[in-house]
Write a protein that holds these residues in place. Structure first.
Motif, mmCIF file in Angstrom:
data_model
loop_
_atom_site.group_PDB
_atom_site.id
_atom_site.type_symbol
_atom_site.label_atom_id
_atom_site.label_comp_id
_atom_site.label_asym_id
_atom_site.label_seq_id
_atom_site.Cartn_x
_atom_site.Cartn_y
_atom_site.Cartn_z
ATOM 1 N N ASN A 1 -1.257 -1.028 -4.236
ATOM 2 C CA ASN A 1 -1.297 -0.141 -3.075
ATOM 3 C C ASN A 1 -0.101 0.796 -3.023
ATOM 4 O OD1 ASN A 1 0.073 -2.796 -2.361
ATOM 5 N ND2 ASN A 1 0.711 -1.532 -0.639
ATOM 6 N N LEU A 2 -0.357 1.973 -2.462
ATOM 7 C CA LEU A 2 0.707 2.938 -2.218
ATOM 8 C C LEU A 2 1.168 2.817 -0.768
ATOM 9 C CD1 LEU A 2 -0.835 5.924 -4.158
ATOM 10 C CD2 LEU A 2 1.096 4.506 -4.865
ATOM 11 N N GLY A 3 2.234 3.511 -0.431
ATOM 12 C CA GLY A 3 2.803 3.411 0.899
ATOM 13 C C GLY A 3 4.259 3.031 0.802
ATOM 14 N N TYR A 4 4.718 2.243 1.754
ATOM 15 C CA TYR A 4 6.117 1.846 1.782
ATOM 16 C C TYR A 4 6.335 0.613 0.909
ATOM 17 C CZ TYR A 4 6.080 5.116 5.632
ATOM 18 O OH TYR A 4 5.923 6.256 6.387
ATOM 19 N N GLY A 5 7.285 0.704 -0.025
ATOM 20 C CA GLY A 5 7.598 -0.407 -0.913
ATOM 21 C C GLY A 5 6.552 -0.688 -1.974
ATOM 22 N N THR B 1 1.922 9.238 -0.130
ATOM 23 C CA THR B 1 2.492 10.071 -1.204
ATOM 24 C C THR B 1 4.019 10.083 -1.227
ATOM 25 O OG1 THR B 1 2.466 12.053 0.185
ATOM 26 C CG2 THR B 1 0.475 11.591 -1.107
ATOM 27 N N GLU B 2 4.639 9.147 -0.521
ATOM 28 C CA GLU B 2 6.106 9.096 -0.461
ATOM 29 C C GLU B 2 6.693 10.448 -0.052
ATOM 30 O OE1 GLU B 2 7.987 7.345 -3.876
ATOM 31 O OE2 GLU B 2 7.213 5.366 -3.373
ATOM 32 N N GLY C 1 6.080 -2.457 11.195
ATOM 33 C CA GLY C 1 7.335 -3.162 11.014
ATOM 34 C C GLY C 1 7.463 -3.692 9.611
ATOM 35 N N ASN C 2 8.687 -3.960 9.193
ATOM 36 C CA ASN C 2 8.932 -4.460 7.840
ATOM 37 C C ASN C 2 8.253 -5.789 7.574
ATOM 38 O OD1 ASN C 2 10.464 -2.244 7.242
ATOM 39 N ND2 ASN C 2 12.313 -3.362 6.678
ATOM 40 N N PHE C 3 8.018 -6.582 8.620
ATOM 41 C CA PHE C 3 7.381 -7.880 8.443
ATOM 42 C C PHE C 3 6.072 -7.759 7.672
ATOM 43 C CE2 PHE C 3 5.353 -6.115 12.149
ATOM 44 C CZ PHE C 3 4.028 -6.498 12.014
ATOM 45 N N ALA C 4 5.349 -6.654 7.879
ATOM 46 C CA ALA C 4 4.042 -6.492 7.245
ATOM 47 C C ALA C 4 4.146 -6.330 5.737
ATOM 48 C CB ALA C 4 3.311 -5.294 7.840
ATOM 49 N N GLY C 5 5.323 -5.942 5.243
ATOM 50 C CA GLY C 5 5.476 -5.685 3.819
ATOM 51 C C GLY C 5 5.168 -6.887 2.952
ATOM 52 N N TRP C 6 5.482 -8.091 3.446
ATOM 53 C CA TRP C 6 5.197 -9.283 2.643
ATOM 54 C C TRP C 6 3.696 -9.458 2.464
ATOM 55 C CZ3 TRP C 6 9.783 -9.072 5.312
ATOM 56 C CH2 TRP C 6 10.925 -9.499 4.622
ATOM 57 N N TRP C 7 2.918 -9.221 3.498
ATOM 58 C CA TRP C 7 1.463 -9.362 3.369
ATOM 59 C C TRP C 7 0.872 -8.207 2.573
ATOM 60 C CZ3 TRP C 7 4.246 -11.645 7.127
ATOM 61 C CH2 TRP C 7 3.949 -12.993 7.407
ATOM 62 N N HIS C 8 1.383 -7.001 2.764
ATOM 63 C CA HIS C 8 0.886 -5.879 1.970
ATOM 64 C C HIS C 8 1.107 -6.133 0.480
ATOM 65 C CE1 HIS C 8 0.063 -3.938 5.592
ATOM 66 N NE2 HIS C 8 1.010 -3.024 5.658
ATOM 67 N N GLU D 1 18.875 -10.992 7.602
ATOM 68 C CA GLU D 1 19.481 -10.571 6.338
ATOM 69 C C GLU D 1 18.418 -10.210 5.311
ATOM 70 O OE1 GLU D 1 22.194 -9.721 3.321
ATOM 71 O OE2 GLU D 1 22.520 -9.946 5.474
ATOM 72 N N HIS D 2 17.301 -10.960 5.312
ATOM 73 C CA HIS D 2 16.196 -10.671 4.388
ATOM 74 C C HIS D 2 15.230 -9.747 5.120
ATOM 75 C CE1 HIS D 2 17.587 -13.728 1.534
ATOM 76 N NE2 HIS D 2 17.900 -14.432 2.604
ATOM 77 N N ILE D 3 15.344 -8.459 4.867
ATOM 78 C CA ILE D 3 14.735 -7.478 5.775
ATOM 79 C C ILE D 3 13.478 -6.811 5.220
ATOM 80 C CG2 ILE D 3 15.979 -5.377 5.065
ATOM 81 C CD1 ILE D 3 16.576 -5.000 8.115
ATOM 82 N N ALA D 4 13.180 -6.977 3.953
ATOM 83 C CA ALA D 4 12.008 -6.302 3.390
ATOM 84 C C ALA D 4 11.455 -7.083 2.213
ATOM 85 C CB ALA D 4 12.365 -4.884 2.953
ATOM 86 N N ALA D 5 10.149 -6.945 1.993
ATOM 87 C CA ALA D 5 9.495 -7.646 0.891
ATOM 88 C C ALA D 5 9.969 -7.155 -0.463
ATOM 89 C CB ALA D 5 7.981 -7.473 1.000
ATOM 90 N N SER D 6 10.575 -5.972 -0.499
ATOM 91 C CA SER D 6 11.093 -5.440 -1.756
ATOM 92 C C SER D 6 12.402 -6.104 -2.167
ATOM 93 C CB SER D 6 11.321 -3.928 -1.617
ATOM 94 O OG SER D 6 12.262 -3.661 -0.593
#
Length: 556
Positions: A255-259, A286-287, A390-397, A539-544
């Motif tokens: 997937n495209l998008g954030y991270g 498209t960043e 929110g950044n929380f969604a990044g782990w599921w994405h 401290e752990h703020i993003a799935a990336s």
């Protein structure tokens, strides 16, 4: 047919029934009491009473996304309509069909700035496909049918109709019949354009597809996947459109998008042909209009979209096809692809995605990657995941497998507070499926009151609240731009587990991965509302893998 009069409100409801409406989301208001009264005698429509107009509008937008038919919401004038405007904005940017009916001031009061008066056609014009007022009750069948036609045609989206209070109470002849159901017109594919596309693909060395968006449906998913797999075409999904293709497809590239996966980003940068189907190619996908750029030098862009106004609006398009994505996908699946030598890149891109999307523990006490892995093991493959912003969604994405269609409800416009109302709509629409609402702590309290709606209407849903004590996404940007200077992003939160119990739900608090898995095991087979309060480390703020300390040490 009898000529005994009926009320305009009753006619309006009958018109909705004729268009296939079976559910309305509402916060009641005195400006449309006549409609509420008419609904008493029309049990064909399930009336869902919500607790805030923003929640009701989110539910209607989500219902439209799930069914492909306009989700319907009724709200009152002034504060009710302005609260509901966020749902209209989501439906607009997400290209989802929705109709918002707004009770308005009586016609003699218009233009005097009466109580709660707003010029609704002017107010909603920038974020709706069409916004109008019904002043003549005899035009109700015409304008309701037109509202459905506008909402589902071309690029689907929201329509807003204002209903003057006195107009709704006016008598109209019973012979004024509703118009038949409006169906989405099938937009045929131009054979010459298809032939040109086939030649472009045959000449390409490193093509890639970006899919999902306006008009996408199960048929589009089925046939486009067939087509892409036949020729080995790597397929990426647009931002928050991850259910547009099955994740186990051997050509799914992520997937495209954030991270996004950096390897996918490079693949798109190096592509000589980009086939965009349904996607608007918006900023997130498209960043910031760099992947590809609007002029995409050295790349050929083929854009397939159901709305002619979208084609060529932002991007220079080498080949534009104005047609329904599902019609295009079916035609492509039936191609004679003899001139196209299958690409090996599809399988390679899929392997890269599998590596990127395999959860790896981070060492955090409550590790969200491991929590997603546990959810994948415990929950059905056709689970519907609903999240706000929110950044929380990044782990599921990154780590979830969106296996079913529809399987993802997530606002591409980044609206907070969407996840829980969307989950309520999904649970009512698909009571046989598992529905999960994902929310951050800041995100959840935007519309947490809709737990009352879920309880009142018997919705079965699992809620996961990820609590890091901050507006995490904003904190991430703040630490990047102004390291160590925290302002306005720290949150003092309630006991979310206790809050769920107050609404009659089951709940648990989890501060470790093991506690989360234990709570999930207990929650998954329970009925009703189940909420897991997952307490994480900011401290752990993003799935990336981004951390606060890492952002602080990053060069400016």
């Amino acid at each position: 047919m009898s000529d005994s009069p009926t009320s305009a409100a009753a006619l309006l409801v009958d018109c909705l029934i004729a268009q296939g409406c079976e559910r309305i989301f509402t916060v009641p208001g005195e400006s449309f009491l006549a409609v509420l009264d008419a609904l008493v005698e029309r049990p064909q429509i399930d009336l869902v009473t919500c607790r805030q107009e923003g929640g009701a509008a989110f539910m209607a937008a989500a219902d439209g996304a799930l069914t492909g038919r306009p989700g319907i919401a009724f709200v009152t004038r002034g504060p009710g309509a302005t609260n509901a405007s966020i749902g209209v904005h989501v439906a607009h940017q997400d290209s989802q069909p929705m109709i918002l009916f707004v009770g308005d001031v009586a016609r003699p009061m218009q233009g005097r700035e009466g109580f709660q008066e707003i010029d609704f056609p002017a107010f909603f014009a920038p974020i709706a496909k069409w916004a109008a007022r019904i002043d003549d009750p005899q035009r109700i069948p015409e304008l309701v049918a037109r509202a459905y036609a506008v909402a589902i045609s071309g690029r689907p989206g929201p329509v807003v109709l204002a209903l003057p209070e006195d107009m709704l109470a006016e008598a109209v002849p019973a012979s004024l019949a509703p118009r038949p159901m409006v169906l989405r017109p099938a937009q045929a594919v131009c054979p010459d354009a298809l032939a040109a596309l086939r030649d472009l693909i045959a000449d390409a060395a490193s093509p890639v597809a970006i899919i999902g968006g306006a008009g996408w449906n199960a048929k589009a998913r089925h046939y486009f996947q067939q087509f892409a797999e036949r020729i080995g075409l790597p397929v990426a999904t647009a931002f928050r459109r991850q259910d547009a293709i099955a994740p186990d497809s051997p050509v799914y590239a992520g997937n495209l998008g954030y991270g996004p996966n950096p390897k996918l980003v490079e693949r798109i940068r190096n592509a000589d042909l980009i086939l965009a189907v349904g996607a608007r190619l918006g900023e997130a996908t498209t960043e910031g209009y760099t992947l590809p750029s609007p002029d995409h030098p050295g790349q050929v862009l083929v854009h397939v979209h159901p709305d002619p106004e979208e084609l060529g609006r932002v991007y220079r398009t080498d080949l534009a096809l104005c047609c329904s994505p599902d019609e295009f996908a079916e035609c492509a699946a039936l191609w004679d692809t003899g001139a196209i030598i299958p690409f090996g890149a599809g399988a390679e891109a899929h392997r890269e995605w599998l590596e990127w999307a395999t959860p790896r523990p981070s060492g955090a006490a409550l590790d969200l990657a491991s929590c997603v892995a546990a959810m994948r093991e415990a929950l059905p493959a056709d689970t519907i995941l609903c999240n706000g912003a929110g950044n929380f969604a990044g782990w599921w994405h990154r780590y979830w497998r969106y296996s079913a269609y529809p399987g993802q409800l997530a606002p591409t416009c980044g609206a907070m507070g969407y996840g829980l109302p969307a989950a309520v709509a999904a649970a009512l629409r698909f009571p046989e499926r598992c529905v999960v609402a994902l929310a951050g702590d800041g995100d959840f309290l935007m519309n947490g009151q809709e737990l009352a709606t879920a309880a009142q209407h018997g919705a079965n849903l699992l809620v996961v609240v990820v609590d890091n004590g901050a507006y995490g996404t904003i904190r991430m940007h703040q630490e990047r731009e102004y390291p160590g200077r925290v302002s306005a992003t720290t949150l003092s939160n309630p006991d979310f587990a206790a809050l769920a119990r107050a609404f009659g739900g089951w709940s648990a608090r989890a501060e470790t991965t093991e506690a989360f898995i234990a709570a999930l095991t207990e929650a998954k087979d329970r009925p009703g509302i189940r909420l897991i309060h997952a307490v994480t480390d900011l401290e752990h703020i993003a799935a990336s893998g981004a951390t606060i300390s890492g952002l602080r040490s990053r060069p400016g």
